[in-house]
Design an enzyme around this catalytic site. Structure first.
Site, PDB file in Angstrom:
ATOM      1  N   LYS A  80     -71.293  -6.948   3.233  1.00  0.00           N
ATOM      2  CA  LYS A  80     -71.368  -8.398   3.107  1.00  0.00           C
ATOM      3  C   LYS A  80     -72.449  -8.793   2.109  1.00  0.00           C
ATOM      4  CE  LYS A  80     -72.000 -12.519   6.051  1.00  0.00           C
ATOM      5  NZ  LYS A  80     -72.264 -12.973   7.438  1.00  0.00           N
ATOM      6  N   SER A 156     -69.143 -16.226   9.058  1.00  0.00           N
ATOM      7  CA  SER A 156     -69.420 -16.142   7.633  1.00  0.00           C
ATOM      8  C   SER A 156     -69.112 -14.775   7.011  1.00  0.00           C
ATOM      9  CB  SER A 156     -70.898 -16.474   7.374  1.00  0.00           C
ATOM     10  OG  SER A 156     -71.752 -15.517   7.991  1.00  0.00           O
ATOM     11  N   SER A 180     -70.595 -15.148  13.322  1.00  0.00           N
ATOM     12  CA  SER A 180     -70.162 -14.751  11.986  1.00  0.00           C
ATOM     13  C   SER A 180     -69.568 -13.354  11.910  1.00  0.00           C
ATOM     14  CB  SER A 180     -71.330 -14.856  11.000  1.00  0.00           C
ATOM     15  OG  SER A 180     -71.652 -16.204  10.762  1.00  0.00           O
TER      16      SER A 180
END
Length: 483
Positions: A80, A156, A180
């Site tokens: 990420k 996210s 997330s």
């Protein structure tokens, strides 16, 4: 024979060590698939073509030389584009003004992945600083779920979840302040672990203490539960750069389905707090029914927690203050102004989040801990005598990219805030570990459910998750788009 990247990472790593799969071929298969399909979901921000090929060639030489090989030797992984950094690789945190920012150091989690032999093939999309459960930013645009790219992958960690669901990589990483790891996993039909705070270290600087409220954590994501365990085993364990990190209390790489006989699960379809779409509740109930038919006991749960308004307010204070503090550090480091000259380069929701967080004083911030304490006690009470508390991850399936958050769910009026849509953030407030697994589909879109346990019960939760995977298999649900 082409390499199927929907195959489990555990199997692929075993095949690499046995010499049956070439690390070079495995990485090329991932890069080829990213090249062909990334435009469909917009999962990747940066693809490390040459660096990944170099590491793959070195990995192949190590196999040929008979060297000791790590648990993830030769396996492609996506990281990420936020808390995970690799030296020399762009790290934008979803912020357009940081498009050319290059990480100076490799983070602890990424170093552990590489030490285990994993090969980072790229970084995945995230909203600015991970501030919202919808993956979109002004630099990269939105990320779609592989099940319907016109609908958002969730946030996210949406880029990582989409990369997994699309079969671009077998493993990925995420982070979680309010859901997330679990929200995008639910939207993309994959599995994830929100671990107990401190289990996976993060060396945040300049503020190493900034992640404690709410409990912001790093965590693994995968399509297969055994792969979650393998990745968690590699990532977990104390590091002295993180004052919250703890020694690894268990092993996670020996996942096996829990014996349903004697397994006790508490089920709450709404946590007695949320409005949840009837179809979502039915899918979760059906998934529970499969393990109940196998011999597990499933009982209704009673969660006698704080008033919904108090709970929402407390999380809103804690979360927005968290993002405001992190944003201030980023502004200071890079000479940015998100409410001034640089406001046009970030999303409106990001600016609004920072404004809210800056409006609270320290006393208000600390008083929210009383609400957290009452919620923690309620969850502990609901878990008493049970292996896990089970509930949906989201109140509805994923939304389209521009669709507002719901103002009505299951015939009930709600506020249109993300917190009405997500059932995940309550467990950031309490710090309980959670494994998200796919429960099924509603109108062709994936629905996730949360398996919540006592702190440091990740090993047991993974075994329970593996039982759901065995009794309610989801591997055949992924869209198989050919590259």
């Amino acid at each position: 024979m082409p390499i199927d990247l929907h195959r489990s990472a555990t199997d692929l790593a075993t095949a690499v060590r046995a010499g049956d799969v070439s690390p070079v071929d495995l990485v090329e298969a991932s890069l080829d698939r990213i090249e062909a399909l990334n435009d469909r979901t917009n999962a990747f921000v940066n693809v490390l073509h040459e660096a990944a090929r170099e590491r793959a060639a070195a990995a192949e030489r190590a196999v040929d030389a008979g060297e000791d090989l790590g648990a993830l030797h030769g396996v492609p992984v996506a990281i990420k584009d936020l808390s995970y950094t690799k030296a020399g690789v762009p790290n934008t945190a979803g912020i357009a003004a940081l498009e050319d920012n290059v990480a100076a150091e490799t983070s602890v989690a990424v170093q552990r992945l590489e030490d285990a032999g994993a090969i980072v093939v790229g970084t995945t999309n995230t909203p600015e600083l991970g501030h919202t459960p919808r993956t979109y930013n002004e630099l990269q645009g939105p990320t779609g779920t592989p099940f319907d790219p016109e609908r958002n992958a969730g946030g996210s960690s949406g880029g990582s979840a989409a990369a997994l669901g699309e079969g671009l990589v077998p493993l990925a990483t995420g982070s979680d302040v309010g859901g997330s790891l679990r929200t995008p996993a639910s939207c993309c039909g994959v599995a994830s672990v929100k671990p107990t705070h401190g289990l996976i270290p993060r060396e945040a600087r300049p503020n190493a203490f900034g992640s404690h409220t709410p409990f912001g954590v790093l965590g693994p994501m995968a399509r297969w539960v055994e792969d979650l365990g393998l990745l968690l085993e590699v990532m977990a364990g104390r590091d002295d750069r993180d004052p919250f990190s703890v020694p690894k209390p268990d092993r996670y790489d020996d996942v096996s389905p829990a014996d349903p006989e004697g397994l006790r699960l508490a089920h709450s379809p709404t946590l007695e707090t949320f409005a949840v779409d009837e179809a979502v509740r039915e899918v979760v109930a059906d998934a529970l029914g499969t393990v109940e038919d196998a011999g597990a006991t499933v009982d209704p749960a009673e969660l006698d927690g704080p008033d919904r308004g108090d709970l929402t307010y407390a999380y809103g204070v804690a979360a927005t203050v968290h993002f405001a503090v992190v944003a201030d550090a980023v502004q200071h480091e890079h000479g940015l102004d998100f409410t001034g000259d640089d406001a046009d380069d970030v999303s409106d929701t990001f600016v609004q989040t920072l404004a809210m967080g800056r409006g609270y004083d320290a006393t208000t911030y600390r008083e929210t801990d009383e609400v957290r304490t009452a919620l923690y006690d309620a969850v502990e009470s609901a878990l008493s005598g049970y292996d896990a508390l089970v509930c949906p991850t989201l109140a509805t399936p994923t939304l389209s990219h521009d669709e507002p958050f719901p103002t009505e769910i299951d015939g009930q009026n709600v506020s249109g805030l993300p917190m009405d849509w997500m059932l995940s953030w309550v467990f950031n407030m309490t710090g309980h570990p959670v494994v998200n697994v796919p429960a099924g589909l509603v109108d062709g879109l994936p629905v996730g459910m949360q398996l919540v346990g006592p702190r440091y019960s990740e090993s047991r939760l993974l075994d329970v998750a593996a039982l759901f995977e065995r009794e309610n298999p989801w591997a055949g649900a992924y869209p198989r788009v050919e590259s």
